[in-house]
Design an enzyme around this catalytic site. Sequence first.
Site, PDB file in Angstrom:
ATOM      1  N   PRO A  84       0.816  -1.219   0.000  1.00  0.00           N
ATOM      2  CA  PRO A  84       0.000   0.000   0.000  1.00  0.00           C
ATOM      3  C   PRO A  84       0.847   1.265   0.000  1.00  0.00           C
ATOM      4  CG  PRO A  84      -0.778  -1.557   1.646  1.00  0.00           C
ATOM      5  CD  PRO A  84       0.541  -2.063   1.160  1.00  0.00           C
ATOM      6  N   CYS A  85       0.315   2.336  -0.603  1.00  0.00           N
ATOM      7  CA  CYS A  85       0.985   3.632  -0.596  1.00  0.00           C
ATOM      8  C   CYS A  85       0.547   4.375   0.654  1.00  0.00           C
ATOM      9  CB  CYS A  85       0.609   4.428  -1.842  1.00  0.00           C
ATOM     10  SG  CYS A  85       1.523   5.974  -2.003  1.00  0.00           S
ATOM     11  N   GLN A  86       1.497   4.644   1.540  1.00  0.00           N
ATOM     12  CA  GLN A  86       1.189   5.305   2.809  1.00  0.00           C
ATOM     13  C   GLN A  86       2.179   6.440   3.045  1.00  0.00           C
ATOM     14  OE1 GLN A  86       1.637   1.425   4.705  1.00  0.00           O
ATOM     15  NE2 GLN A  86      -0.411   1.621   5.539  1.00  0.00           N
ATOM     16  N   ASN A 125       3.553  -0.380  -6.904  1.00  0.00           N
ATOM     17  CA  ASN A 125       2.838   0.622  -6.118  1.00  0.00           C
ATOM     18  C   ASN A 125       2.176   1.601  -7.074  1.00  0.00           C
ATOM     19  OD1 ASN A 125       2.162   2.596  -3.969  1.00  0.00           O
ATOM     20  ND2 ASN A 125       3.639   1.446  -2.742  1.00  0.00           N
TER      21      ASN A 125
END
Length: 407
Positions: A84-86, A125
């Site tokens: 996930p992109c966080q 991503n």
Amino acid sequence: MDKKIIELFAGVGGFRIGFEKANPNWETVFASQWEPGKKNQFAFNCYKEHFETKGGVTKFSNCDISTVPTSEMPACTVLVGGFPCQDYSVASTGAKGIQGKKGVLWWEIERILEDKQPAFILLENVDRLLKSPSKQRGRDFGVILACLNRLGYGVEWRVINAAEYGFVQRRKRIFIFAFKNTTKYFSEIEKKDISRTVYFDGIFAKRFHVKRDKDLNKINETEIVISNDIQDVSDNFKYNFENTGIMINGKIYTAKTEHGTPVQEQVVLGDILEENVSSKYYINQDDMPKWEYMKGPKAIPRKSKDGHEYMFREGGIAFPDPLDKPARTMLTSEASKNRSTHIIQDPATGRLRKLTPLECERINGFPDNWTNTGLTDSNRYFCMGNALVVNVVKELADEIGYIVENE
């Protein structure tokens, strides 16, 4: 080297399908898939249904990755995952040193890499990773590169739009390929001219060609040396990463490339449609005004929290979606009445309808009915909205196979 893989954030197995499609001798020795806050782990259940008897699924495969000891993961040659992109910022914690922000899954990848030391890594991503966060452009990707450099890896990256290479979805994602400094591949890249790697000889250039008829001076040759001080990178690093780049020995080079020759003849949305589709996927005429409004252009007066009035504007999108072009990017909301949901005119009936779950699987390159393992339609759509384009992975897996065999 053995063709052994660890697959993290596995979803319903897109990476694994792509690698096994490239070469059935790839063996997944450990997989991890866990959806936080979900009592029904439907993605993992689908993965388990297909792969439990083939290996890689253990009692730790459906757990929060932060709770999985690295001792439960076998050695591997390649680690893959679509994480996930966080927010990748880090925080000083006194004598405890630097720790990742809780819940940020990159730090779990780093933990596993530090212990398992795989020769190669392939990650996926969203492309905004290169530009995040907006207030410190490029920091998040800089943190990732700094971590990989500290662990002794070189890196190539490329943003790939699957449709530009002949596949049926306009899905733009960044792929990150990392290689240990003890590998033959690292030594070969280290000796080569950076332009040669970007335009001709790198893993991405070989499989996903870029235009080569222009000057090879578009690379930013300013040698940005990434710090191994992760806290310093988190606090101070800014950089304008382009869609293509390399990091070797901590030096970063980046270039804005344009797509070249497709991998295959273009496939469009109309090529993958089912026949005799169930009536439940057709739009009710009473709902047409709502769909037309959602899909159409808008200018809506709004007021911010501080009382500032402004006009929210939104352009229209094709309604119905054209069948002679690739599909738009699928989202996890595909099942709902949503502006982003694909609506097509069925060629046989002339009526408007949603895509079926099977058609969504085809858009991502999955085998037909891959998610038809007891999942609801809504869950099947969600899984495909989260998935990657299998054929992109297959192309990269082909090249990684050659690299591993050459070691």
